[in-house]
Design a protein around this motif. Sequence first.
Motif, PDB file in Angstrom:
ATOM      1  N   THR A 279      -6.847 -41.976  -9.739  1.00 49.77           N
ATOM      2  CA  THR A 279      -7.682 -42.708  -9.106  1.00 49.77           C
ATOM      3  C   THR A 279      -8.137 -42.318  -7.928  1.00 49.77           C
ATOM      4  N   ASP A 280      -7.767 -40.404  -7.928  1.00 45.95           N
ATOM      5  CA  ASP A 280      -7.587 -39.555  -6.462  1.00 45.95           C
ATOM      6  C   ASP A 280      -9.628 -39.494  -6.705  1.00 45.95           C
ATOM      7  N   PRO A 281      -9.841 -40.695  -4.913  1.00 49.60           N
ATOM      8  CA  PRO A 281     -11.678 -39.466  -5.146  1.00 49.60           C
ATOM      9  C   PRO A 281     -11.490 -38.393  -5.179  1.00 49.60           C
ATOM     10  N   VAL A 282     -11.444 -37.908  -4.603  1.00 47.87           N
ATOM     11  CA  VAL A 282     -11.190 -36.096  -4.895  1.00 47.87           C
ATOM     12  C   VAL A 282     -11.605 -35.498  -6.390  1.00 47.87           C
ATOM     13  N   LYS A 283     -10.782 -35.979  -6.932  1.00 46.22           N
ATOM     14  CA  LYS A 283     -10.878 -35.760  -8.959  1.00 46.22           C
ATOM     15  C   LYS A 283     -11.259 -36.312  -8.997  1.00 46.22           C
ATOM     16  N   ILE A 284     -11.998 -37.685  -9.095  1.00 45.07           N
ATOM     17  CA  ILE A 284     -12.935 -38.100  -9.632  1.00 45.07           C
ATOM     18  C   ILE A 284     -14.135 -37.811  -9.365  1.00 45.07           C
ATOM     19  N   ASN A 285     -14.162 -37.552  -8.194  1.00 40.69           N
ATOM     20  CA  ASN A 285     -15.369 -36.119  -8.019  1.00 40.69           C
ATOM     21  C   ASN A 285     -15.956 -35.362  -9.135  1.00 40.69           C
TER      22      ASN A 285
END
Length: 253
Positions: free
Chosen positions: A29-35
């Motif tokens: 759910t980490d936005p940075v990892k998702i990106n």
Amino acid sequence: MLNVFFFMFGTDVINAYSTILLEGGESSTDPVKINEIRVSNTLIGFCRMAGALAGGALLDKLGRRKLYVYGSALLTFAITSLYIGVTQNMILFTEIGVWSFSFSIGLSYGVINPVYLAEILPPIGVSLMLFINQMGTVIILFVFPLVINIPSIGMGGAMICFFVFAATSIPYVYYRVKETKALTMDEIYNLFVLGRSLKVGLLSLSGEYDQLKVPKKGGGFYEKNLGLLANAENPTKDITMVQEQDDEEDEDE
């Protein structure tokens, strides 16, 4: 068999489950990892397109068999990198594996299969191969999630299975795939049909001998059994002369 290799490399699995592979098997759910995963997935498409462009440019230069061999070798490397990535939780290896896998498929099997199968099979045969390919894809995509959830197999075991097929494909395509580069449709027919008959001693010749040019490994041609074997200087002329003689005999009768 080439179609079987295509989906048993895990081609559709790696494309469909690339997000899970890049997440390391755990939803994030980490936005940075998702990106980062979105960027990686986008690069997968670009790698496949780059491979397809390179494969199209090299297909008639290197030939079908050589490009198959190079592609299988690159796929073996890519799956090895994927195995290290998913078993050791090393995302960089996973990314390299996914990107190089996509490039390798685009370079080889993704480009060659449609061309090669259309060259050597009748339309019904091509349709059958496409059916087998789609059926295999459905089965693999259905079975894969079940397999990786078995504790004794997991993601690493699935990668080992893909690796075995990739490594096995190298000697298979080298020894079993017949080169069709720069051959006409008549020459391809002779190579696959008459060439096979010659090997088992069942060749019965009649009709258009001027079309009979069966390449031999190492140079020269297989020809009608009239002492004209191997390295005749002008096999097409010799065979045409044989046809003319037969035509004259028919007229005499």
